[in-house]
Scaffold this active site. Sequence first.
Site, PDB file in Angstrom:
ATOM      1  N   ASP A  48     -19.094  45.160  52.087  1.00 33.48           N
ATOM      2  CA  ASP A  48     -19.509  43.782  52.364  1.00 33.48           C
ATOM      3  C   ASP A  48     -21.016  43.652  52.177  1.00 33.48           C
ATOM      4  O   ASP A  48     -21.501  42.748  51.485  1.00 33.48           O
ATOM      5  CB  ASP A  48     -19.106  43.407  53.802  1.00 33.48           C
ATOM      6  CG  ASP A  48     -19.500  41.984  54.154  1.00 33.48           C
ATOM      7  OD1 ASP A  48     -19.250  41.091  53.325  1.00 33.48           O
ATOM      8  OD2 ASP A  48     -20.072  41.776  55.234  1.00 33.48           O
ATOM      9  N   LYS A 104     -21.411  57.440  54.998  1.00 32.44           N
ATOM     10  CA  LYS A 104     -22.494  57.875  55.887  1.00 32.44           C
ATOM     11  C   LYS A 104     -22.039  59.201  56.511  1.00 32.44           C
ATOM     12  O   LYS A 104     -21.942  59.354  57.731  1.00 32.44           O
ATOM     13  CB  LYS A 104     -22.754  56.774  56.939  1.00 32.44           C
ATOM     14  CG  LYS A 104     -23.976  56.995  57.802  1.00 32.44           C
ATOM     15  CD  LYS A 104     -25.301  56.851  57.083  1.00 32.44           C
ATOM     16  CE  LYS A 104     -26.451  57.225  58.016  1.00 32.44           C
ATOM     17  NZ  LYS A 104     -27.751  57.326  57.330  1.00 32.44           N
ATOM     18  N   TYR A 150     -13.674  46.662  60.482  1.00 30.68           N
ATOM     19  CA  TYR A 150     -13.204  45.285  60.597  1.00 30.68           C
ATOM     20  C   TYR A 150     -11.902  45.200  61.396  1.00 30.68           C
ATOM     21  O   TYR A 150     -11.610  44.167  61.996  1.00 30.68           O
ATOM     22  CB  TYR A 150     -12.940  44.677  59.207  1.00 30.68           C
ATOM     23  CG  TYR A 150     -14.123  44.029  58.536  1.00 30.68           C
ATOM     24  CD1 TYR A 150     -15.312  44.713  58.365  1.00 30.68           C
ATOM     25  CD2 TYR A 150     -14.032  42.734  58.051  1.00 30.68           C
ATOM     26  CE1 TYR A 150     -16.381  44.122  57.716  1.00 30.68           C
ATOM     27  CE2 TYR A 150     -15.097  42.129  57.405  1.00 30.68           C
ATOM     28  CZ  TYR A 150     -16.273  42.830  57.240  1.00 30.68           C
ATOM     29  OH  TYR A 150     -17.327  42.231  56.599  1.00 30.68           O
ATOM     30  N   ASP A 200     -27.396  54.258  53.137  1.00 27.93           N
ATOM     31  CA  ASP A 200     -28.802  53.813  53.188  1.00 27.93           C
ATOM     32  C   ASP A 200     -29.491  54.080  51.855  1.00 27.93           C
ATOM     33  O   ASP A 200     -30.203  53.239  51.310  1.00 27.93           O
ATOM     34  CB  ASP A 200     -29.560  54.456  54.373  1.00 27.93           C
ATOM     35  CG  ASP A 200     -29.365  55.960  54.487  1.00 27.93           C
ATOM     36  OD1 ASP A 200     -28.507  56.534  53.769  1.00 27.93           O
ATOM     37  OD2 ASP A 200     -30.080  56.585  55.303  1.00 27.93           O
ATOM     38  N   ASP A 227     -23.260  41.924  48.711  1.00 28.21           N
ATOM     39  CA  ASP A 227     -24.250  40.833  48.824  1.00 28.21           C
ATOM     40  C   ASP A 227     -25.583  41.277  48.226  1.00 28.21           C
ATOM     41  O   ASP A 227     -26.234  40.523  47.497  1.00 28.21           O
ATOM     42  CB  ASP A 227     -24.491  40.446  50.302  1.00 28.21           C
ATOM     43  CG  ASP A 227     -23.654  39.255  50.740  1.00 28.21           C
ATOM     44  OD1 ASP A 227     -22.487  39.164  50.306  1.00 28.21           O
ATOM     45  OD2 ASP A 227     -24.167  38.429  51.517  1.00 28.21           O
TER      46      ASP A 227
HETATM   47  C1  IPM Z   1     -16.833  38.322  52.384  1.00 29.13           C
HETATM   48  C2  IPM Z   1     -17.154  37.588  53.645  1.00 29.13           C
HETATM   49  C3  IPM Z   1     -16.093  37.901  54.693  1.00 29.13           C
HETATM   50  C4  IPM Z   1     -16.129  39.387  54.974  1.00 29.13           C
HETATM   51  C5  IPM Z   1     -16.184  37.079  55.992  1.00 29.13           C
HETATM   52  C6  IPM Z   1     -16.223  35.593  55.737  1.00 29.13           C
HETATM   53  C7  IPM Z   1     -15.083  37.439  56.943  1.00 29.13           C
HETATM   54  O1  IPM Z   1     -18.436  37.907  54.087  1.00 29.13           O
HETATM   55  O2  IPM Z   1     -15.744  38.097  51.803  1.00 29.13           O
HETATM   56  O3  IPM Z   1     -17.648  39.132  51.932  1.00 29.13           O
HETATM   57  O4  IPM Z   1     -16.934  39.851  55.793  1.00 29.13           O
HETATM   58  O5  IPM Z   1     -15.338  40.101  54.373  1.00 29.13           O
HETATM   59 MN    MN Z   2     -19.562  39.163  52.725  1.00 20.69          MN
END
Ligand code: IPM
Ligand code: MN
Length: 366
Positions: free
Chosen positions: A254, A198, A152, A230, A258
């Site tokens: 990240d 990885k 990032y 993975d 999710d």
């Molecule tokens: C999160 C979001 C952020 C990230 C974005 C909005 C920059 O997806 O907090 O997970 O990638 O960290």
């Molecule tokens: Mn995110």
Amino acid sequence: MAKPKGETYYMKRYNIAVIEGDGIGPEIVAEAKKVLDAVSYNEGFELEYKEYLMGGCAIDACGTPLPDETLRGALSADAVLFGAIGGDKWNSLPREKRPESGLLALRKGLEVFANLRPVKVYDELLEASTLKKDVIKGVDILVVRELIGGIYFGEPRGREGDRAFNTMVYSESEVERIAKVAFEAAMKRGKKVCSVDKANVLDVSQLWREVVTKVSKEYPNVELVHMYVDNAAMQLIANPRQFDVIVTGNLFGDILSDEASMLSGSIGLLPSASIGGRAAIYEPIHGSAPDIAGQGIANPIATISSASMMLKYSLGEEKAAKKIDKAVAKALKDGYRTKDISNYDAKDICSTEEMGSIIADLISKG
Ligand code: IPM
Ligand code: MN
């Protein structure tokens, strides 16, 4: 609260920087404030909110996704409560001008290197997940994501002719400090750390693995396993109960968080705390969901639970935090559902506002 006799009584007061952001941000933050107001009244402390702009709304109002005033306000606050940012309107802007760059700059500016993302499966919501009940029942994972390093932020990055590039960089000290956060957390939980990397392909992951292994020597009571990212993505779905604390870099964290959110049934349930720096940021893990903004159907629980984490980690109001968690669980137990976690037909679904009020009322009534 009773006023002690003969002395001036000062109620505890905390200064909270509030960043609603874009899309559903204002709707979900309003409900978190409603719940915070109920619990602070109940517990005898006061929260003073100051509102700041960040993201798309800040681009529109000030021409920049992170105005100086917002960063200064966050730096001088006891904690930052944040909703979400982004939307189609700003999608064609170059990377550094996008709403997301505001959030990244805020995280960097506050030096919050550790992002804690707890993933809990509520028994009441076993039906809400797309996965089988017996796979997800009892899941309780803490994802510890490194937040201000990795690909990032790595240099060099940019575009050159027909090429574009980013760099995944970690230094030993960056890995060491996030590993320590993970091991400390594991000591208070299930005493297991799974470090995700990885290392079969990336040099940066080989360093990551070496440093995490070195840190683990200071925690002989915590079991450490290493997993390639993975495989971890697969294992999270196949057998999520094997995990206690997962520690990983910015990008892998990240993506995996999710994925892990869907164990719980909805990304609208997952809170997070970004800590380790000058003031912590509390934010839901989901985005600004422009497709449902303004409809009153967003789930405020991720933000409400983030507010609970704020009380616990930044303000030391652990009892109040527990009250919020209990009220959230009770609301779900009583069958209240926002659209994202509902199997009911539309008339039985509660709105963003109703869910916030139900949780706040449960707190007020004790
Ligand atoms: C999160 C979001 C952020 C990230 C974005 C909005 C920059 O997806 O907090 O997970 O990638 O960290
Ligand atoms: Mn995110």
